[in-house]
Design an enzyme around this catalytic site. Structure first.
Site, PDB file in Angstrom:
ATOM      1  N   ARG A  86       0.815  -1.203   0.000  1.00 12.35           N
ATOM      2  CA  ARG A  86       0.000   0.000   0.000  1.00 12.35           C
ATOM      3  C   ARG A  86       0.852   1.258   0.000  1.00 12.35           C
ATOM      4  NH1 ARG A  86      -2.901   0.378   5.344  1.00 12.35           N
ATOM      5  NH2 ARG A  86      -4.633  -0.851   4.559  1.00 12.35           N
ATOM      6  N   TYR A  87       1.979   1.194   0.686  1.00 13.42           N
ATOM      7  CA  TYR A  87       2.897   2.335   0.753  1.00 13.42           C
ATOM      8  C   TYR A  87       4.124   2.009  -0.096  1.00 13.42           C
ATOM      9  CZ  TYR A  87       0.373   3.135   5.196  1.00 13.42           C
ATOM     10  OH  TYR A  87      -0.570   3.330   6.163  1.00 13.42           O
ATOM     11  N   ARG A  90       7.302   0.104   2.050  1.00 12.77           N
ATOM     12  CA  ARG A  90       7.127  -1.065   2.913  1.00 12.77           C
ATOM     13  C   ARG A  90       5.928  -1.878   2.475  1.00 12.77           C
ATOM     14  NH1 ARG A  90       5.385   3.739   4.691  1.00 12.77           N
ATOM     15  NH2 ARG A  90       3.812   3.982   6.321  1.00 12.77           N
ATOM     16  N   CYS A  99      -4.074 -17.794  13.759  1.00 11.59           N
ATOM     17  CA  CYS A  99      -3.577 -17.113  14.955  1.00 11.59           C
ATOM     18  C   CYS A  99      -3.721 -18.065  16.137  1.00 11.59           C
ATOM     19  CB  CYS A  99      -4.401 -15.869  15.232  1.00 11.59           C
ATOM     20  SG  CYS A  99      -4.264 -14.651  13.929  1.00 11.59           S
ATOM     21  N   CYS A 103      -8.982 -12.741  18.189  1.00 13.06           N
ATOM     22  CA  CYS A 103      -9.478 -11.549  18.862  1.00 13.06           C
ATOM     23  C   CYS A 103     -10.815 -11.205  18.225  1.00 13.06           C
ATOM     24  CB  CYS A 103      -8.495 -10.408  18.669  1.00 13.06           C
ATOM     25  SG  CYS A 103      -6.791 -10.909  19.048  1.00 13.06           S
ATOM     26  N   CYS A 106     -10.917  -8.337  15.679  1.00 16.22           N
ATOM     27  CA  CYS A 106      -9.847  -8.352  14.673  1.00 16.22           C
ATOM     28  C   CYS A 106     -10.240  -7.622  13.395  1.00 16.22           C
ATOM     29  CB  CYS A 106      -9.493  -9.790  14.318  1.00 16.22           C
ATOM     30  SG  CYS A 106      -8.224  -9.907  13.037  1.00 16.22           S
ATOM     31  N   ARG A 108      -9.193  -8.350  10.651  1.00 17.66           N
ATOM     32  CA  ARG A 108      -9.379  -9.386   9.633  1.00 17.66           C
ATOM     33  C   ARG A 108     -10.357 -10.452  10.156  1.00 17.66           C
ATOM     34  NH1 ARG A 108      -3.147  -8.931   8.721  1.00 17.66           N
ATOM     35  NH2 ARG A 108      -3.124  -7.210   7.256  1.00 17.66           N
ATOM     36  N   ASP A 268     -10.895  -0.917  14.006  1.00 15.88           N
ATOM     37  CA  ASP A 268     -11.341  -0.898  12.608  1.00 15.88           C
ATOM     38  C   ASP A 268     -12.786  -1.357  12.488  1.00 15.88           C
ATOM     39  OD1 ASP A 268      -8.941  -0.047  11.255  1.00 15.88           O
ATOM     40  OD2 ASP A 268      -8.064  -1.960  11.878  1.00 15.88           O
ATOM     41  N   ASP A 305      -6.793   3.606  10.615  1.00 22.17           N
ATOM     42  CA  ASP A 305      -6.561   3.074   9.276  1.00 22.17           C
ATOM     43  C   ASP A 305      -7.800   3.473   8.475  1.00 22.17           C
ATOM     44  OD1 ASP A 305      -5.557   1.545   7.129  1.00 22.17           O
ATOM     45  OD2 ASP A 305      -4.573   0.223   8.585  1.00 22.17           O
ATOM     46  N   LYS A 312      -2.821   4.478   7.238  1.00 19.40           N
ATOM     47  CA  LYS A 312      -2.982   4.903   8.632  1.00 19.40           C
ATOM     48  C   LYS A 312      -2.526   6.348   8.799  1.00 19.40           C
ATOM     49  CE  LYS A 312      -1.715   0.284  10.308  1.00 19.40           C
ATOM     50  NZ  LYS A 312      -1.230  -0.229   8.993  1.00 19.40           N
TER      51      LYS A 312
HETATM   52  C1  LIG Z   1      -0.146  -0.952   8.817  1.00 21.16           C
HETATM   53  C2  LIG Z   1       0.416  -1.246   7.516  1.00 21.16           C
HETATM   54  C3  LIG Z   1       1.768  -0.997   7.231  1.00 21.16           C
HETATM   55  C4  LIG Z   1       2.704  -0.434   8.267  1.00 21.16           C
HETATM   56  O1  LIG Z   1       2.442   0.909   8.516  1.00 21.16           O
HETATM   57  P1  LIG Z   1       3.380   1.728   9.495  1.00 21.16           P
HETATM   58  O2  LIG Z   1       2.687   3.028   9.629  1.00 21.16           O
HETATM   59  O3  LIG Z   1       4.724   1.824   8.832  1.00 21.16           O
HETATM   60  O4  LIG Z   1       3.470   0.960  10.772  1.00 21.16           O
HETATM   61  C5  LIG Z   1       2.239  -1.287   5.982  1.00 21.16           C
HETATM   62  N1  LIG Z   1       1.438  -1.783   5.019  1.00 21.16           N
HETATM   63  C6  LIG Z   1       0.139  -2.027   5.251  1.00 21.16           C
HETATM   64  C7  LIG Z   1      -0.678  -2.569   4.154  1.00 21.16           C
HETATM   65  C8  LIG Z   1      -0.412  -1.776   6.504  1.00 21.16           C
HETATM   66  O5  LIG Z   1      -1.708  -2.044   6.727  1.00 21.16           O
HETATM   67  S1  SF4 Z   2      -5.927  -9.128  15.876  1.00 21.25           S
HETATM   68 FE1  SF4 Z   2      -6.524 -10.653  14.332  1.00 21.25          FE
HETATM   69  S2  SF4 Z   2      -4.620 -11.113  13.249  1.00 21.25           S
HETATM   70 FE2  SF4 Z   2      -4.054 -10.175  15.212  1.00 21.25          FE
HETATM   71  S3  SF4 Z   2      -3.810 -11.908  16.655  1.00 21.25           S
HETATM   72 FE3  SF4 Z   2      -5.899 -11.165  16.876  1.00 21.25          FE
HETATM   73  S4  SF4 Z   2      -7.078 -12.486  15.490  1.00 21.25           S
HETATM   74 FE4  SF4 Z   2      -4.933 -12.671  14.867  1.00 21.25          FE
END
Ligand SMILES: *Cc1c(COP(=O)(O)O)cnc(C)c1O
Ligand code: SF4
Length: 342
Positions: A86-87, A90, A99, A103, A106, A108, A268, A305, A312
């Site tokens: 996305r960025y 990174r 997992c 959670c 979560c 996801r 989220d 996010d 974010k």
């Molecule tokens: C959260 C996230 C990151 C990391 O973001 P930082 O602000 O550098 O911690 C990188 N890629 C994706 C897709 C993310 O969701």
């Molecule tokens: S937040 Fe989601 S991805 Fe992270 S440990 Fe919990 S269940 Fe797993």
């Protein structure tokens, strides 16, 4: 699938059984808890903050407006399986989708723990690594998931070694909950797998001070003593940590254990999670309170996010407002405004 990966998929032994609605929750969203977390739950407390995080709740079935299958837009930024880019500098490598715990809040919620183990096949992993090799701007690779520390040591070793061999990748980051929820997994072998010459950071997901048991703290110390710096990320959760005293205790305990608080995430909009969400205003009020009462070392950045895959950004309280072209009005931590000019 290795034995360790299989154990991770074991089902929760939750207190409230026999309800059809809970069975429906469990059929829609994955459910699991580890023994150390189960042991922390006070069965006499109906509002136990540990239980709230892991025990399924019928409110997860609610159809709330604004909630999304993929709240942070990962799918739109996934060029090949296992990569979210996305960025520019990174990207995420998600090599596993299970997992040790699930959670309930979560981000996801609907995608983790759904297939067998969500492991990338050997061919998919190769394609993902090729993608990283080809993208010279990928300065940092973040292993996320699922929980990457659930990968078998052999697989983790391979991934770390491959990333080590890519010149333009300078930093490896691992997002995990393992040191807290299953500290026994932080073995000497795991530590030596992570200990290598490229900068490697471990970011611990933890939300409540009670999670930082002696065993958890020792597991973190084992990583840090071996030259692996640790940061933390927490999710702001109604009824779990949306309280200045609880957050203060958590953040202090982290720093006392050499873990630098990094992010406090606004929860989220994943499906069926609205009972956990505070308003941003409430989050800002908490951050404002913390600014005055705890060391700068303990301050996380409060981030949102942005739904739709826009990334974010900090949404913490505003301390500065411009009065006119040359004079700013700046609030101190007690809320008193002060003029400042360039
Ligand atoms: C959260 C996230 C990151 C990391 O973001 P930082 O602000 O550098 O911690 C990188 N890629 C994706 C897709 C993310 O969701
Ligand atoms: S937040 Fe989601 S991805 Fe992270 S440990 Fe919990 S269940 Fe797993």
């Amino acid at each position: 699938m290795s034995t360790s990966e299989r154990i991770a998929a074991r089902q929760i032994n939750h207190r409230a059984t026999g309800s059809d609605d809970l069975a429906l929750v469990a059929s829609r969203f994955a459910v699991a808890i580890t023994e150390p977390m189960q042991d922390l739950i006070d069965p006499a407390d109906p509002n136990d903050p540990i239980a709230k995080q892991f025990e399924p709740d019928v409110r997860e079935l609610a159809d709330n407006p604004g909630e999304l299958h993929d709240p942070i837009g990962d799918e739109a930024h996934s060029p090949v399986p296992g990569i979210v880019h996305r960025y520019p500098d990174r990207l995420l490598l998600t090599a596993i989708r299970v997992c040790p715990v699930y959670c309930r809040f979560c981000f996801r919620h609907e995608t983790v723990g759904q297939q067998d183990n969500g492991l990338l096949s050997a061919a998919e992993l190769e394609t993902a690594l090729d993608y990283i090799r080809k993208h010279k701007e990928a300065w940092e690779v973040i292993l996320s998931g699922g929980d990457p520390l659930l990968l078998s040591l052999r697989r983790l070793q391979k991934i770390v070694a491959e990333l080590n061999g890519i010149d333009h990748v300078k930093v490896i980051r691992i997002h995990t909950r393992i040191p807290v929820v299953d500290p026994e997994r932080i073995t000497d072998d795991l530590v030596s797998t992570l200990k290598q010459n490229k900068a490697l950071f471990v970011v611990l997901h933890t939300n409540h001070p009670r999670e930082l048991t002696d065993a958890a703290r020792h597991a973190c110390a084992r990583l840090i003593d071996n030259g692996i710096p640790m940061l933390s990320q927490s999710v702001l959760l109604k009824g779990v940590n949306d309280d200045a005293a609880v957050l203060e205790e958590l953040l202090r305990k982290l720093v006392e254990n050499r873990i630098k608080p990094y992010y406090l995430h606004h929860a989220d909009r994943a499906r069926g999670t609205s009972h956990f969400r505070t308003s941003i205003k409430e989050g800002q009020a908490l951050m404002r309170q913390l600014r005055g009462s705890i060391s700068g070392l303990c301050q996380p950045e409060y981030v949102l996010d942005i739904p739709g895959g826009h990334g974010k950004v900090p949404v913490g309280p505003q301390w500065i407002s411009k009065c006119n072209s040359a004079i700013y009005s700046i609030n101190d931590y007690q809320g008193c405004p002060h003029d400042y000019s360039d």
